[in-house]
Design a protein around this motif. Sequence first.
Motif, mmCIF file in Angstrom:
data_model
loop_
_atom_site.group_PDB
_atom_site.id
_atom_site.type_symbol
_atom_site.label_atom_id
_atom_site.label_comp_id
_atom_site.label_asym_id
_atom_site.label_seq_id
_atom_site.Cartn_x
_atom_site.Cartn_y
_atom_site.Cartn_z
ATOM 1 N N GLY A 1 -11.026 -3.553 -0.157
ATOM 2 C CA GLY A 1 -10.937 -4.283 1.113
ATOM 3 C C GLY A 1 -9.914 -5.410 1.115
ATOM 4 N N ASP A 2 -8.938 -5.366 0.198
ATOM 5 C CA ASP A 2 -7.994 -6.488 0.062
ATOM 6 C C ASP A 2 -7.229 -6.783 1.355
ATOM 7 N N GLY A 3 -6.845 -5.738 2.066
ATOM 8 C CA GLY A 3 -6.037 -5.931 3.275
ATOM 9 C C GLY A 3 -6.778 -6.733 4.332
ATOM 10 N N ASN B 1 -9.485 12.476 11.736
ATOM 11 C CA ASN B 1 -8.602 11.675 12.591
ATOM 12 C C ASN B 1 -7.920 10.552 11.816
ATOM 13 N N SER B 2 -8.322 10.355 10.550
ATOM 14 C CA SER B 2 -7.815 9.193 9.829
ATOM 15 C C SER B 2 -6.397 9.401 9.304
ATOM 16 N N LEU B 3 -6.163 10.538 8.661
ATOM 17 C CA LEU B 3 -4.802 10.809 8.181
ATOM 18 C C LEU B 3 -3.861 10.876 9.383
ATOM 19 N N LEU B 4 -4.355 11.476 10.464
ATOM 20 C CA LEU B 4 -3.538 11.574 11.676
ATOM 21 C C LEU B 4 -3.165 10.182 12.181
ATOM 22 N N GLN C 1 -9.697 15.884 1.433
ATOM 23 C CA GLN C 1 -9.796 17.331 1.207
ATOM 24 C C GLN C 1 -9.538 18.084 2.500
ATOM 25 N N GLY C 2 -10.357 17.749 3.528
ATOM 26 C CA GLY C 2 -10.454 18.555 4.748
ATOM 27 C C GLY C 2 -9.138 18.804 5.442
ATOM 28 N N GLY C 3 -8.432 17.748 5.853
ATOM 29 C CA GLY C 3 -7.161 17.950 6.521
ATOM 30 C C GLY C 3 -6.897 16.964 7.634
ATOM 31 N N ILE C 4 -6.080 17.403 8.587
ATOM 32 C CA ILE C 4 -5.596 16.523 9.652
ATOM 33 C C ILE C 4 -5.902 17.168 10.999
ATOM 34 N N GLY D 1 -3.047 2.462 9.150
ATOM 35 C CA GLY D 1 -3.988 3.223 8.319
ATOM 36 C C GLY D 1 -5.382 2.629 8.418
ATOM 37 N N GLU D 2 -6.125 2.750 7.332
ATOM 38 C CA GLU D 2 -7.522 2.315 7.358
ATOM 39 C C GLU D 2 -7.639 0.800 7.557
ATOM 40 N N ASN D 3 -6.589 0.067 7.222
ATOM 41 C CA ASN D 3 -6.590 -1.386 7.428
ATOM 42 C C ASN D 3 -6.601 -1.785 8.894
ATOM 43 N N ASN E 1 -6.770 6.534 -1.549
ATOM 44 C CA ASN E 1 -7.775 7.374 -0.881
ATOM 45 C C ASN E 1 -7.106 8.587 -0.256
ATOM 46 N N THR E 2 -5.864 8.404 0.172
ATOM 47 C CA THR E 2 -5.146 9.523 0.790
ATOM 48 C C THR E 2 -5.156 10.745 -0.130
ATOM 49 N N ALA E 3 -4.920 10.498 -1.427
ATOM 50 C CA ALA E 3 -4.839 11.622 -2.373
ATOM 51 C C ALA E 3 -6.176 12.345 -2.520
ATOM 52 N N LEU F 1 -0.682 -6.608 -7.744
ATOM 53 C CA LEU F 1 -1.876 -7.010 -6.995
ATOM 54 C C LEU F 1 -1.516 -8.167 -6.060
ATOM 55 N N VAL F 2 -1.528 -7.910 -4.760
ATOM 56 C CA VAL F 2 -1.206 -8.974 -3.792
ATOM 57 C C VAL F 2 -2.413 -9.889 -3.652
ATOM 58 N N ASP F 3 -2.181 -11.206 -3.785
ATOM 59 C CA ASP F 3 -3.317 -12.138 -3.678
ATOM 60 C C ASP F 3 -3.279 -12.977 -2.411
ATOM 61 N N GLY G 1 0.818 -1.215 0.000
ATOM 62 C CA GLY G 1 0.000 0.000 0.000
ATOM 63 C C GLY G 1 0.848 1.259 0.000
ATOM 64 N N SER G 2 0.429 2.233 -0.827
ATOM 65 C CA SER G 2 1.231 3.455 -0.989
ATOM 66 C C SER G 2 0.483 4.708 -0.533
ATOM 67 N N GLY G 3 -0.505 4.550 0.371
ATOM 68 C CA GLY G 3 -1.174 5.727 0.930
ATOM 69 C C GLY G 3 -0.351 6.295 2.075
HETATM 70 C C1 LIG Z 1 -12.849 11.479 -0.645
HETATM 71 C C2 LIG Z 1 -12.181 11.261 0.688
HETATM 72 C C3 LIG Z 1 -11.896 12.342 1.509
HETATM 73 C C4 LIG Z 1 -11.271 12.137 2.748
HETATM 74 N N1 LIG Z 1 -10.936 13.215 3.523
HETATM 75 C C5 LIG Z 1 -10.227 13.018 4.670
HETATM 76 C C6 LIG Z 1 -9.751 14.119 5.437
HETATM 77 O O1 LIG Z 1 -9.933 15.278 5.073
HETATM 78 N N2 LIG Z 1 -9.065 13.843 6.585
HETATM 79 C C7 LIG Z 1 -8.826 12.568 7.029
HETATM 80 O O2 LIG Z 1 -8.208 12.378 8.081
HETATM 81 N N3 LIG Z 1 -9.259 11.510 6.299
HETATM 82 C C8 LIG Z 1 -9.934 11.706 5.142
HETATM 83 N N4 LIG Z 1 -10.347 10.626 4.407
HETATM 84 C C9 LIG Z 1 -9.972 9.277 4.852
HETATM 85 C C10 LIG Z 1 -8.496 9.041 4.542
HETATM 86 O O3 LIG Z 1 -8.153 9.693 3.346
HETATM 87 C C11 LIG Z 1 -8.176 7.567 4.394
HETATM 88 O O4 LIG Z 1 -8.754 6.823 5.417
HETATM 89 C C12 LIG Z 1 -6.666 7.360 4.456
HETATM 90 O O5 LIG Z 1 -6.053 8.179 3.492
HETATM 91 C C13 LIG Z 1 -6.314 5.910 4.232
HETATM 92 O O6 LIG Z 1 -4.932 5.820 4.040
HETATM 93 P P1 LIG Z 1 -4.269 4.400 3.843
HETATM 94 O O7 LIG Z 1 -2.818 4.644 3.682
HETATM 95 O O8 LIG Z 1 -4.718 3.492 4.912
HETATM 96 O O9 LIG Z 1 -4.932 3.840 2.484
HETATM 97 P P2 LIG Z 1 -5.002 4.437 0.933
HETATM 98 O O10 LIG Z 1 -4.526 5.832 0.965
HETATM 99 O O11 LIG Z 1 -6.328 4.160 0.465
HETATM 100 O O12 LIG Z 1 -3.933 3.524 0.221
HETATM 101 C C14 LIG Z 1 -4.203 2.153 -0.012
HETATM 102 C C15 LIG Z 1 -3.068 1.552 -0.812
HETATM 103 O O13 LIG Z 1 -3.181 0.130 -0.800
HETATM 104 C C16 LIG Z 1 -2.934 -0.386 -2.095
HETATM 105 N N5 LIG Z 1 -3.574 -1.700 -2.225
HETATM 106 C C17 LIG Z 1 -4.852 -2.045 -1.940
HETATM 107 N N6 LIG Z 1 -5.045 -3.351 -2.184
HETATM 108 C C18 LIG Z 1 -3.870 -3.850 -2.634
HETATM 109 C C19 LIG Z 1 -3.434 -5.130 -3.080
HETATM 110 N N7 LIG Z 1 -4.247 -6.206 -3.097
HETATM 111 N N8 LIG Z 1 -2.164 -5.267 -3.516
HETATM 112 C C20 LIG Z 1 -1.309 -4.204 -3.521
HETATM 113 N N9 LIG Z 1 -1.664 -2.979 -3.097
HETATM 114 C C21 LIG Z 1 -2.924 -2.804 -2.663
HETATM 115 C C22 LIG Z 1 -3.510 0.679 -3.012
HETATM 116 O O14 LIG Z 1 -2.977 0.545 -4.316
HETATM 117 C C23 LIG Z 1 -3.040 1.949 -2.283
HETATM 118 O O15 LIG Z 1 -1.710 2.221 -2.652
HETATM 119 C C24 LIG Z 1 -10.962 10.819 3.170
HETATM 120 C C25 LIG Z 1 -11.258 9.733 2.348
HETATM 121 C C26 LIG Z 1 -11.851 9.941 1.111
HETATM 122 C C27 LIG Z 1 -12.150 8.752 0.239
#
Ligand SMILES: Cc1cc2nc3c(=O)[nH]c(=O)nc-3n(C[C@H](O)[C@H](O)[C@H](O)COP(=O)(O)OP(=O)(O)OC[C@H]3O[C@@H](n4cnc5c(N)ncnc54)[C@H](O)[C@@H]3O)c2cc1C
Length: 510
Positions: free
Chosen positions: A206-208, A374-377, A45-48, A358-360, A40-42, A152-154, A10-12
């Motif tokens: 939901g792969d994770g 609170n999620s980015l934080l 909008q709102g912030g941290i 992260g979200e996982n 999803n990180t990209a 794609l990790v399986d 994952g690259s978020g």
């Molecule tokens: C529209 C939107 C707005 C939001 N605004 C805010 C905000 O303002 N403030 C806040 O705190 N939160 C916000 N959130 C929530 C927050 O952005 C996410 O919860 C957080 O960025 C998740 O980060 P992450 O690194 O866990 O996952 P992600 O950023 O979603 O990254 C997941 C990574 O996992 C990789 N991946 C998935 N499955 C596999 C697989 N099988 N094999 C290999 N790679 C895989 C993907 O390619 C990706 O690189 C928002 C979410 C959305 C959708």
Amino acid sequence: MEKCDVLVIGSGVAGLVFALTCAEKYQVRVVCKGTLMQTNTALAQGGIAAALEIPDSPESHFQDTIEAGNGLCDEEAVRFLVYQAGEAIRFLESQGLKFARLPNGHYDMALEGAHRKPRVVHVRDHTGKSLMETLAHAVRENRNIQVEEFCLVDHLILQKGQCVGASFFRGNTPGSEQLFAPVTMLAAGGAGQVYSPTSNTILSTGDGFSLADEAGAELKHMEFVQFHPTLLYSPGKAPFLISEALRGAGAKLCDKHGRPFIEKQHPMGSLAPRDIVSRSIIRQMKKDESPCVYLDIREKWSPKLAAHFSTITARCREEGIDPGKDLIPVYPAAHYMCGGILTDLFGQTNIPGLFASGENACTGVHGANRLASNSLLEGVVFSRSAGEHLLREGLPFHRAYHSGPFLSLNEDEFVDKVYCQIKEKLQKTMSTHVGIIRNEKGLREAESYIYSMLHSHLFSSDHHLSRNKIKVRHMLRTALLIVRAAMSRKTSCGAHFMEMKKNHHSEVLT
Ligand SMILES: Cc1cc2nc3c(=O)[nH]c(=O)nc-3n(C[C@H](O)[C@H](O)[C@H](O)COP(=O)(O)OP(=O)(O)OC[C@H]3O[C@@H](n4cnc5c(N)ncnc54)[C@H](O)[C@@H]3O)c2cc1C
């Protein structure tokens, strides 16, 4: 046998912060399903959220997080989160991220739902994009980090109860590859795509959760799926979120005549916790027999707001909406998994060698409902904590001794269409029966459909494997985890709301 010290899936925000921290000492490999930026990180909008300046305090942030979580937060984890927030913001700034500041040099703190104080640091309404650009640049510049896109990790690879790496399919190559590491970090993000509509990227399947469950990891609070109240209603177009910060800046929820409907139902009105606002909207839509409700920011609209919310303004204009003159149509959409893979403060799961962030992860900070921003934080704080733990303690003993079976893909256009149909049926089933308002009959129906599909000849083995089969299987497994968790929680709590059950908000929302 291909190896590295640390494998990050994952690259978020969670994956990249962990990678950058570990790279101080270790060789890190980051694999992601799409491009590095497709996360999803990209989209955030709102912030941290971070209590950085007086009169705010970490204690006040703690109280708001606990209240939003409906009594199910882990207090130790929440305390860790709010007191580490300053350090997390400084880390991001050290990587080059520039948060918006006022002319006097103080942070320009935004107000969001269920926060008592303005405490959301931001880069106007494109915080996530700027954050990802900053982290991606730092990762690309780092010699100890290698990035593999379109992988794609399986499956995770387990040996004698320890996670020793993962198998994956790269780009268009038909054969699976394996990568071994003493540490595997699952940072594969959310599962919004098991529903429709969703605010999430197409990759959030939901792969994770599915990989962790298959490996025997413990998951918690999977029933708490947060629905964001205000996705722009624009059928057939790419989903687009109208950030809660717009309500923080004065936008009010209203019906098509501009009449507010939530103010009488909750003291915080349009800025009540997300679960309450989403339910209120669903009820209003039903009452009005309308596919959406509206946001009204007309009175407060100004060139300054248009500049602050430049991304939202641009998208509204594309839809022919002028926020200074028109109501903005919105409806709730699946947004965020509050639960996930159970971890401690250092990201460790119950499986040696397997970490999650992260979200996982279910660190315990969100309880039954996540507080906005609170999620980015959480991603930054807990990925830093996990990485620093490994820098201090060293890598776990690694005993991978051979590579397991390799799989190959057998892509077939006709069969792929079947997988797409199953995906659509799953999204419909989950949205109808396991959405904002649930009941026992609906949950049973959903469980029965998902279980029988997973155990059908289409999914029960790795024969006739295709990318779509892998993705839809991850979705079905994650959906089953959500439904079963929902079935075992009989009473309403936070984001899990059961129809006909008495709960402490029913008097204000029925
Ligand atoms: C529209 C939107 C707005 C939001 N605004 C805010 C905000 O303002 N403030 C806040 O705190 N939160 C916000 N959130 C929530 C927050 O952005 C996410 O919860 C957080 O960025 C998740 O980060 P992450 O690194 O866990 O996952 P992600 O950023 O979603 O990254 C997941 C990574 O996992 C990789 N991946 C998935 N499955 C596999 C697989 N099988 N094999 C290999 N790679 C895989 C993907 O390619 C990706 O690189 C928002 C979410 C959305 C959708």
